[in-house]
Motif scaffolding. Structure first.
Motif, PDB file in Angstrom:
ATOM      1  N   MET A   1     -10.802  11.314  14.782  1.00  0.00           N
ATOM      2  CA  MET A   1     -12.038  11.890  15.264  1.00  0.00           C
ATOM      3  C   MET A   1     -12.954  12.195  14.081  1.00  0.00           C
ATOM      4  SD  MET A   1     -12.433  15.162  17.646  1.00  0.00           S
ATOM      5  CE  MET A   1     -13.924  16.040  17.697  1.00  0.00           C
ATOM      6  N   ARG A   2     -14.162  11.778  14.149  1.00  0.00           N
ATOM      7  CA  ARG A   2     -15.118  12.026  13.079  1.00  0.00           C
ATOM      8  C   ARG A   2     -15.663  13.437  13.180  1.00  0.00           C
ATOM      9  NH1 ARG A   2     -17.842   6.042  13.011  1.00  0.00           N
ATOM     10  NH2 ARG A   2     -16.204   5.196  11.710  1.00  0.00           N
ATOM     11  N   THR A   3     -15.794  14.093  12.006  1.00  0.00           N
ATOM     12  CA  THR A   3     -16.285  15.455  11.928  1.00  0.00           C
ATOM     13  C   THR A   3     -17.397  15.520  10.893  1.00  0.00           C
ATOM     14  OG1 THR A   3     -14.074  16.258  12.441  1.00  0.00           O
ATOM     15  CG2 THR A   3     -15.599  17.848  11.517  1.00  0.00           C
ATOM     16  N   THR A   4     -18.468  16.211  11.218  1.00  0.00           N
ATOM     17  CA  THR A   4     -19.593  16.355  10.292  1.00  0.00           C
ATOM     18  C   THR A   4     -19.121  16.929   8.968  1.00  0.00           C
ATOM     19  OG1 THR A   4     -21.133  16.683  12.103  1.00  0.00           O
ATOM     20  CG2 THR A   4     -21.831  17.481   9.939  1.00  0.00           C
ATOM     21  N   GLY A   5     -19.526  16.305   7.884  1.00  0.00           N
ATOM     22  CA  GLY A   5     -19.226  16.792   6.554  1.00  0.00           C
ATOM     23  C   GLY A   5     -17.929  16.284   5.959  1.00  0.00           C
TER      24      GLY A   5
ATOM     25  N   PHE B   1     -11.855  -2.779   5.232  1.00  0.00           N
ATOM     26  CA  PHE B   1     -10.433  -2.457   5.416  1.00  0.00           C
ATOM     27  C   PHE B   1     -10.322  -1.143   6.156  1.00  0.00           C
ATOM     28  CE2 PHE B   1     -11.662  -0.860   1.222  1.00  0.00           C
ATOM     29  CZ  PHE B   1     -11.270   0.482   1.277  1.00  0.00           C
ATOM     30  N   SER B   2      -9.186  -0.923   6.788  1.00  0.00           N
ATOM     31  CA  SER B   2      -8.910   0.329   7.485  1.00  0.00           C
ATOM     32  C   SER B   2      -7.487   0.710   7.159  1.00  0.00           C
ATOM     33  CB  SER B   2      -9.101   0.146   8.994  1.00  0.00           C
ATOM     34  OG  SER B   2      -8.845   1.366   9.655  1.00  0.00           O
ATOM     35  N   GLU B   3      -7.310   1.427   6.088  1.00  0.00           N
ATOM     36  CA  GLU B   3      -5.980   1.770   5.575  1.00  0.00           C
ATOM     37  C   GLU B   3      -5.913   3.270   5.309  1.00  0.00           C
ATOM     38  OE1 GLU B   3      -3.804  -0.540   5.661  1.00  0.00           O
ATOM     39  OE2 GLU B   3      -5.144  -2.246   5.854  1.00  0.00           O
ATOM     40  N   GLY B   4      -5.861   4.074   6.339  1.00  0.00           N
ATOM     41  CA  GLY B   4      -5.920   5.522   6.185  1.00  0.00           C
ATOM     42  C   GLY B   4      -7.369   5.945   6.250  1.00  0.00           C
ATOM     43  N   LEU B   5      -8.020   6.039   5.122  1.00  0.00           N
ATOM     44  CA  LEU B   5      -9.457   6.266   5.052  1.00  0.00           C
ATOM     45  C   LEU B   5     -10.123   4.912   5.155  1.00  0.00           C
ATOM     46  CD1 LEU B   5     -11.976   8.030   4.372  1.00  0.00           C
ATOM     47  CD2 LEU B   5     -11.508   7.490   1.971  1.00  0.00           C
ATOM     48  N   ASP B   6     -10.986   4.752   6.117  1.00  0.00           N
ATOM     49  CA  ASP B   6     -11.681   3.480   6.242  1.00  0.00           C
ATOM     50  C   ASP B   6     -12.565   3.246   5.027  1.00  0.00           C
ATOM     51  OD1 ASP B   6     -10.531   3.203   8.703  1.00  0.00           O
ATOM     52  OD2 ASP B   6     -12.343   3.629   9.843  1.00  0.00           O
ATOM     53  N   GLY B   7     -12.801   2.005   4.726  1.00  0.00           N
ATOM     54  CA  GLY B   7     -13.658   1.664   3.598  1.00  0.00           C
ATOM     55  C   GLY B   7     -13.938   0.185   3.559  1.00  0.00           C
TER      56      GLY B   7
ATOM     57  N   LEU C   1     -15.378  13.247   4.581  1.00  0.00           N
ATOM     58  CA  LEU C   1     -15.456  11.902   4.034  1.00  0.00           C
ATOM     59  C   LEU C   1     -15.011  10.911   5.094  1.00  0.00           C
ATOM     60  CD1 LEU C   1     -16.056  10.276   1.487  1.00  0.00           C
ATOM     61  CD2 LEU C   1     -13.681  10.588   0.823  1.00  0.00           C
ATOM     62  N   ASP C   2     -15.843   9.924   5.370  1.00  0.00           N
ATOM     63  CA  ASP C   2     -15.610   9.022   6.501  1.00  0.00           C
ATOM     64  C   ASP C   2     -15.415   7.568   6.084  1.00  0.00           C
ATOM     65  OD1 ASP C   2     -15.652   8.597   9.441  1.00  0.00           O
ATOM     66  OD2 ASP C   2     -17.453   7.431   8.967  1.00  0.00           O
ATOM     67  N   TYR C   3     -15.897   7.192   4.925  1.00  0.00           N
ATOM     68  CA  TYR C   3     -15.869   5.779   4.553  1.00  0.00           C
ATOM     69  C   TYR C   3     -15.927   5.682   3.036  1.00  0.00           C
ATOM     70  CZ  TYR C   3     -16.777   0.790   5.420  1.00  0.00           C
ATOM     71  OH  TYR C   3     -16.688  -0.568   5.505  1.00  0.00           O
ATOM     72  N   LEU C   4     -15.259   4.715   2.487  1.00  0.00           N
ATOM     73  CA  LEU C   4     -15.260   4.483   1.046  1.00  0.00           C
ATOM     74  C   LEU C   4     -15.653   3.040   0.798  1.00  0.00           C
ATOM     75  CD1 LEU C   4     -14.497   5.313  -1.874  1.00  0.00           C
ATOM     76  CD2 LEU C   4     -12.193   4.520  -1.354  1.00  0.00           C
ATOM     77  N   GLU C   5     -16.686   2.836   0.001  1.00  0.00           N
ATOM     78  CA  GLU C   5     -17.150   1.493  -0.306  1.00  0.00           C
ATOM     79  C   GLU C   5     -17.027   1.267  -1.805  1.00  0.00           C
ATOM     80  OE1 GLU C   5     -20.459  -0.397   2.043  1.00  0.00           O
ATOM     81  OE2 GLU C   5     -21.451   0.021   0.128  1.00  0.00           O
ATOM     82  N   LEU C   6     -16.333   0.196  -2.186  1.00  0.00           N
ATOM     83  CA  LEU C   6     -16.105  -0.141  -3.583  1.00  0.00           C
ATOM     84  C   LEU C   6     -16.820  -1.452  -3.918  1.00  0.00           C
ATOM     85  CD1 LEU C   6     -12.275   0.554  -3.668  1.00  0.00           C
ATOM     86  CD2 LEU C   6     -14.083   1.962  -4.658  1.00  0.00           C
ATOM     87  N   PRO C   7     -17.273  -1.599  -5.151  1.00  0.00           N
ATOM     88  CA  PRO C   7     -17.949  -2.841  -5.516  1.00  0.00           C
ATOM     89  C   PRO C   7     -16.973  -4.014  -5.677  1.00  0.00           C
ATOM     90  CG  PRO C   7     -17.862  -1.368  -7.403  1.00  0.00           C
ATOM     91  CD  PRO C   7     -17.311  -0.610  -6.235  1.00  0.00           C
TER      92      PRO C   7
END
Length: 115
Positions: free
Chosen positions: A1-5, A44-50, A7-13
């Protein structure tokens, strides 16, 4: 469940043509799976999505994502076998032990364990 504030997504170069190399690396080292969204983005979706952003105009910020491992030595061996470069060997820090590595795109990540 997403919650305001939270960390929801991690993007790497993964620029300069490294997106396929990082996918092969993370699949080999950690058994990650990917969903491609065009030629320069793979999620990817491995725990924390990113995801990895292959945009060549991207700036050079360097976050330090940290991956958990139940067996630090075995994971270090998998990272090396998959083609990662160890940049900080296993060391003790408050709360456990960890090591740092770079992936084929040059991203630095850490792996930690309580033991």
């Amino acid at each position: 469940m997403r919650t305001t504030g939270k960390l929801d997504y991690l993007e790497l170069p993964a620029s300069n043509g490294t997106i396929d190399a990082v996918k092969v690396f993370y699949a080999g080292a950690f058994a990650w799976t990917f969903t491609d969204y065009g030629p320069s983005y793979s999620a990817f979706s491995e725990g924390l999505d990113g995801g990895f952003d292959g945009n060549p105009d991207q700036a050079e910020p360097k976050p330090l994502p940290v991956i958990y491992s139940e067996d630090l030595e075995a994971t270090l061996a998998e990272v090396e076998s998959a083609g990662g470069t160890i940049v900080r060997p296993i060391f003790v820090f408050p709360g456990g032990r960890r090591f740092h590595f770079t992936d084929p795109a040059g991203n630095e990540l850490a792996v930690w364990s309580e033991r």
